[in-house]
Structure formats: C-alpha cells, structure tokens
Scaffold this motif. Structure first.
Motif, PDB file in Angstrom:
ATOM      1  N   LEU A 368     -55.512   1.206  -6.230  1.00  0.00           N
ATOM      2  CA  LEU A 368     -54.617   0.217  -5.642  1.00  0.00           C
ATOM      3  C   LEU A 368     -53.301   0.126  -6.404  1.00  0.00           C
ATOM      4  O   LEU A 368     -52.255  -0.175  -5.821  1.00  0.00           O
ATOM      5  N   ALA A 369     -53.340   0.397  -7.691  1.00  0.00           N
ATOM      6  CA  ALA A 369     -52.127   0.334  -8.512  1.00  0.00           C
ATOM      7  C   ALA A 369     -51.295   1.602  -8.433  1.00  0.00           C
ATOM      8  O   ALA A 369     -50.171   1.645  -8.924  1.00  0.00           O
ATOM      9  N   GLY A 370     -51.837   2.636  -7.814  1.00  0.00           N
ATOM     10  CA  GLY A 370     -51.169   3.931  -7.770  1.00  0.00           C
ATOM     11  C   GLY A 370     -50.298   4.114  -6.533  1.00  0.00           C
ATOM     12  O   GLY A 370     -50.090   3.187  -5.747  1.00  0.00           O
ATOM     13  N   PRO A 371     -49.810   5.332  -6.314  1.00  0.00           N
ATOM     14  CA  PRO A 371     -48.836   5.606  -5.242  1.00  0.00           C
ATOM     15  C   PRO A 371     -49.447   6.107  -3.940  1.00  0.00           C
ATOM     16  O   PRO A 371     -48.724   6.639  -3.105  1.00  0.00           O
ATOM     17  N   PHE A 372     -50.775   5.940  -3.752  1.00  0.00           N
ATOM     18  CA  PHE A 372     -51.441   6.618  -2.646  1.00  0.00           C
ATOM     19  C   PHE A 372     -51.870   5.699  -1.502  1.00  0.00           C
ATOM     20  O   PHE A 372     -52.742   6.057  -0.719  1.00  0.00           O
ATOM     21  N   SER A 373     -51.262   4.526  -1.378  1.00  0.00           N
ATOM     22  CA  SER A 373     -51.632   3.635  -0.279  1.00  0.00           C
ATOM     23  C   SER A 373     -50.931   4.055   1.009  1.00  0.00           C
ATOM     24  O   SER A 373     -49.811   4.584   0.993  1.00  0.00           O
ATOM     25  N   LEU A 374     -51.569   3.802   2.136  1.00  0.00           N
ATOM     26  CA  LEU A 374     -50.980   4.119   3.427  1.00  0.00           C
ATOM     27  C   LEU A 374     -49.768   3.239   3.697  1.00  0.00           C
ATOM     28  O   LEU A 374     -48.797   3.673   4.314  1.00  0.00           O
ATOM     29  N   GLN A 375     -49.804   2.007   3.221  1.00  0.00           N
ATOM     30  CA  GLN A 375     -48.663   1.116   3.405  1.00  0.00           C
ATOM     31  C   GLN A 375     -47.420   1.699   2.748  1.00  0.00           C
ATOM     32  O   GLN A 375     -46.327   1.713   3.329  1.00  0.00           O
ATOM     33  N   ARG A 376     -47.572   2.225   1.542  1.00  0.00           N
ATOM     34  CA  ARG A 376     -46.434   2.799   0.824  1.00  0.00           C
ATOM     35  C   ARG A 376     -45.888   4.025   1.563  1.00  0.00           C
ATOM     36  O   ARG A 376     -44.670   4.172   1.722  1.00  0.00           O
ATOM     37  N   ALA A 377     -46.787   4.899   2.018  1.00  0.00           N
ATOM     38  CA  ALA A 377     -46.349   6.084   2.753  1.00  0.00           C
ATOM     39  C   ALA A 377     -45.637   5.682   4.043  1.00  0.00           C
ATOM     40  O   ALA A 377     -44.625   6.285   4.421  1.00  0.00           O
ATOM     41  N   ALA A 378     -46.158   4.666   4.731  1.00  0.00           N
ATOM     42  CA  ALA A 378     -45.547   4.206   5.975  1.00  0.00           C
ATOM     43  C   ALA A 378     -44.136   3.682   5.729  1.00  0.00           C
ATOM     44  O   ALA A 378     -43.204   3.972   6.503  1.00  0.00           O
ATOM     45  N   GLU A 379     -43.948   2.911   4.678  1.00  0.00           N
ATOM     46  CA  GLU A 379     -42.616   2.403   4.345  1.00  0.00           C
ATOM     47  C   GLU A 379     -41.634   3.545   4.131  1.00  0.00           C
ATOM     48  O   GLU A 379     -40.516   3.542   4.664  1.00  0.00           O
ATOM     49  N   GLN A 380     -42.044   4.534   3.341  1.00  0.00           N
ATOM     50  CA  GLN A 380     -41.154   5.641   3.019  1.00  0.00           C
ATOM     51  C   GLN A 380     -40.790   6.444   4.261  1.00  0.00           C
ATOM     52  O   GLN A 380     -39.625   6.814   4.462  1.00  0.00           O
ATOM     53  N   LEU A 381     -41.773   6.724   5.105  1.00  0.00           N
ATOM     54  CA  LEU A 381     -41.506   7.512   6.304  1.00  0.00           C
ATOM     55  C   LEU A 381     -40.675   6.738   7.314  1.00  0.00           C
ATOM     56  O   LEU A 381     -39.775   7.299   7.952  1.00  0.00           O
TER      57      LEU A 381
END
Length: 413
Positions: A368-381
C-alpha cells in the motif's frame, strides 16, 4: 485543471483507442481492462470512451470482457494489404483523442498513422524489456526504423518499469521529457481478506490436498518468456528434498503437450496441477505458500505483484524487472540467477519461510505504501490522456481514496 472540472470541461467523451495484437489473457491486456473497469466503476462521472484495435485480426479470449465494459473491439489485421487505409479510416471515423499503443516497437507505425490522422495524443507503452524475436540483422534494422518513427510521432513514451524504457527505448531515457514510468496498478479491492484462511481451506478441499502440503504456484500464459520447462525442472529437483510440495500452474497451459511430457519425464505427475485460466487468481495466491517465477524476461510482472500484495513470498529469476520490484519489497522476494543450477534454486526455495498472518499483513502494508496501486496508475494515465484536450502543464487529475476524485471527497466533507 483538476478532476473537479473534468466532467464540465470536456463536453464530448474523451475517446481512447488501445492497440494490441490480440485481446488474450496477457498481462498488458488484463491490466488495461482492469483499468477500464476501475474507472467505470469508481468514476462514472468521467466522460471516457474506450475502444480496442487488435492487429492480428483475430478474436481474443477477452473480447467479450471488453464489450461487457462498454468498449468496442475492432479486428484489423496489420498484415492485410489495405491495412494503412483501413486504419486511417478507423482513426478519422472514430475521432479519437488518444491512440495508446501496447505493441512494442511496431508502435512506431501506429503512432505515425495516428499523427497523419490528426490524433493529438499518441502514446507508446513499452511493456517488456524484450519482444522475444531473434535479433538478426534485418530485425535490428527494422527496429531501428520503428524507433525512428516513434521518435518522430509519439507524444508520450511510457514504460512499465525503468528497465523497460532503458532496454526498449534508450539507455538515457530520463533525458527525454516524453518518457515516464507508470507501474502496473493492482486493484486490491478484488483481493481476499488476509486474515481469512477460508481461501486456503477451500483450495485444499477443491484439489483434495493433504493439510501438510507445501503449495507452490506459478501464474503465466504459455510463452517462452515464462520459462515453464525450467520451472518444472526446478520443481523436480525440489521434490527430492521437499516431497510434500505441490506445484499449481495457473494459465492456459493444459493443452501444451510438451509441458505434459515434461511432467511425465520428471516423474511428478501427481504433484503438478494444471488449473487453467482462473478468475480467482488473488485467492489462489493467498492460499499458496510460495510463488516460483523463473522468467527469462519481463516488463513488470503483474503476477509477482499480486503475489506480494497478498504476502505470498516469491523466488524469481535475477533479472532487471524483478530487481526493481525487490527495491520496494525487501525480504519478500528472493532472486536467483538463471544460470544457477536447479539444485541451487531448490535450496533457495526450501530456505524461504512460510508466510504467517503477521508477515502477510506486513507485506500488504508495504504494498500500500509503494507505487503499484491501480489508483496511482489511473491518475498518471488520465493526466496523459487528458493532455489531448488541455495544456498538459495546466491539466492535472487527482483521484482520491475509496474511488472518489479529490473534488468529490471535498464535497462529501
């Protein structure tokens, strides 16, 4: 601009065309459909319209999944004589804002045609450090041409890992402001409760396994990169010191007669189970004691990330993508060079402690503390795609926790 004004600022849907060879059960295809599902489920207010174009011209096992999510699937064979004219017509008729190509270096042709058709946002997404093709002279010249086309026509160049960009684009990719690493996002919402051991009990009951069995698992489709024959050789060696081990193979492998022959040759027929394609992979991983992943090459293996997300340790080949994961999860993934013997691999596997509820929870916290959440990827894309409609220096989308935009959270408060 933020997500608060996205719905009102984009009068027409943001139209996105993803390019794949075929919508089969591969990591890139599955992750992209998970992203579509996530955005449709958690952010129905976002005006997005997603289509797929498959360059093999062949139907895939995930076509109906895509259509069930409201996507259109266009089958357009790249090798057909009229491909260029038909593809340009598709782009112009579809009035796409974004063409997002996932087909490695041939993306150069795709982005060039998209530029010709006036598509404003043209994304090349490198999903692996290698395409598995023999590196002959003709191939090298073709790749050189494709990379030249990418350089001339892509507006964004993405990699699922640093090493994917370094190997597939250029060693000094950080000097290219079009380049960005976007790690595969994992949706933990579909994962089991780590304190609930029903998944393990159910799996043991389903497979009729004795309670003292040590369960090893591998998730991967039938491709040379996954190195299944070496996996079976390692497992055969492991059985000499760990007779209670069982290996579960998840993926479309049951029809692979050569692997069935390898199983018989090693004499481990009763200890290797071919589970086929499964929709409950997170539950299988949560029920397992260890994942073994001796891949020859990868980009950013989602199966390894999913295993770590449920606290199941991984013994994997010492290749660059796995090293990049190990940076985020020290003590959860053990790397073994491919040139090491099967005996060395087996010894490492026996040394890995079995997961406990405490270690699984610790691993989940690290995830959860790392860079692999789907929410984070969705924001970037989303921020990349939305640059087609607004100045990219002004447009920024933020998705809040629990599937809400930051604006929605402020209104709820």
């Amino acid at each position: 601009m933020t997500a608060e004004g996205l719905s009102s600022s984009v009068a027409l849907p943001l139209r996105i065309l993803h390019i794949f060879a075929r919508l089969n059960h591969g990591g890139a295809e599955i992750r992209t459909l998970e992203l579509v599902r996530y955005l449709r489920t958690h952010h129905p207010e976002l005006p997005l319209e997603t289509h797929f174009c498959c360059l093999s011209g062949l139907p895939g096992t995930l076509d109906e999944v895509a259509r069930g999510l409201g996507c259109q699937v266009h089958l357009l064979p790249l090798r057909s004589p009229g491909f260029i004219a038909r593809f340009l017509k598709l782009l112009r008729d579809g009035r796409y804002d974004v063409v997002h190509s996932h087909v490695h270096h041939p993306s150069g042709l795709i982005t060039l045609l998209a530029k010709t058709a006036g598509v404003p946002c043209r994304v090349v997404h490198f999903r692996s450090i290698d395409d598995g093709r023999p590196p002959g002279f003709a191939r090298r010249m073709l790749v050189r041409l494709w990379k030249h086309l990418i350089d001339r026509s892509a507006t964004h160049i993405l990699g699922v890992s640093r090493c994917a960009l370094q190997a597939s684009w250029c060693p000094d990719w950080t000097g290219d402001n079009r380049c960005q690493v976007i790690y595969n996002g994992i949706d933990l919402g579909r994962f089991p409760d780590l304190m609930d051991r029903v998944a393990r009990e159910r799996l043991f009951e389903q497979l009729q396994l004795p309670s003292d069995m040590r369960v090893l698992v591998h998730v991967g489709r039938d491709t040379p990169a996954k190195n299944h024959k070496r996996l079976l050789s390692i497992f055969s060696e492991l059985k000499k010191s760990l007779p209670q081990a069982v290996l579960l193979l998840v993926g479309d492998l049951a029809q692979n007669s050569s692997l069935l022959g390898e199983v018989r040759q090693h004499g481990v027929e009763g200890s290797v189970r071919f589970l086929g394609r499964r929709d409950d992979v997170p539950f299988i991983l949560a029920a397992a004691d260890l994942m073994v992943f001796p891949s020859l090459w990868e980009g950013m293996p989602g199966a390894v990330l999913e295993s770590l997300a449920v606290g199941t340790p991984v013994v994997a080949s010492d290749i660059l993508p796995h090293r990049e994961i190990a940076e985020q999860f020290p003590g959860c993934i053990w790397l073994v060079p491919l040139e090491e013997s099967d005996k060395t691999w087996a010894e490492r596997i026996t040394q890995v402690p079995q997961p406990t509820p405490a270690t699984r929870l610790a691993a989940r916290s690290a995830f959860l503390a790392g860079p692999f959440s789907l929410q984070r990827a969705a924001e970037q894309l989303l921020n990349i795609w939305c640059s087609a409609r607004a100045d990219k220096n002004l447009f920024h989308v933020e998705l809040g926790s629990h599937g809400k935009t930051t604006a929605e959270q402020r209104r709820a408060a």
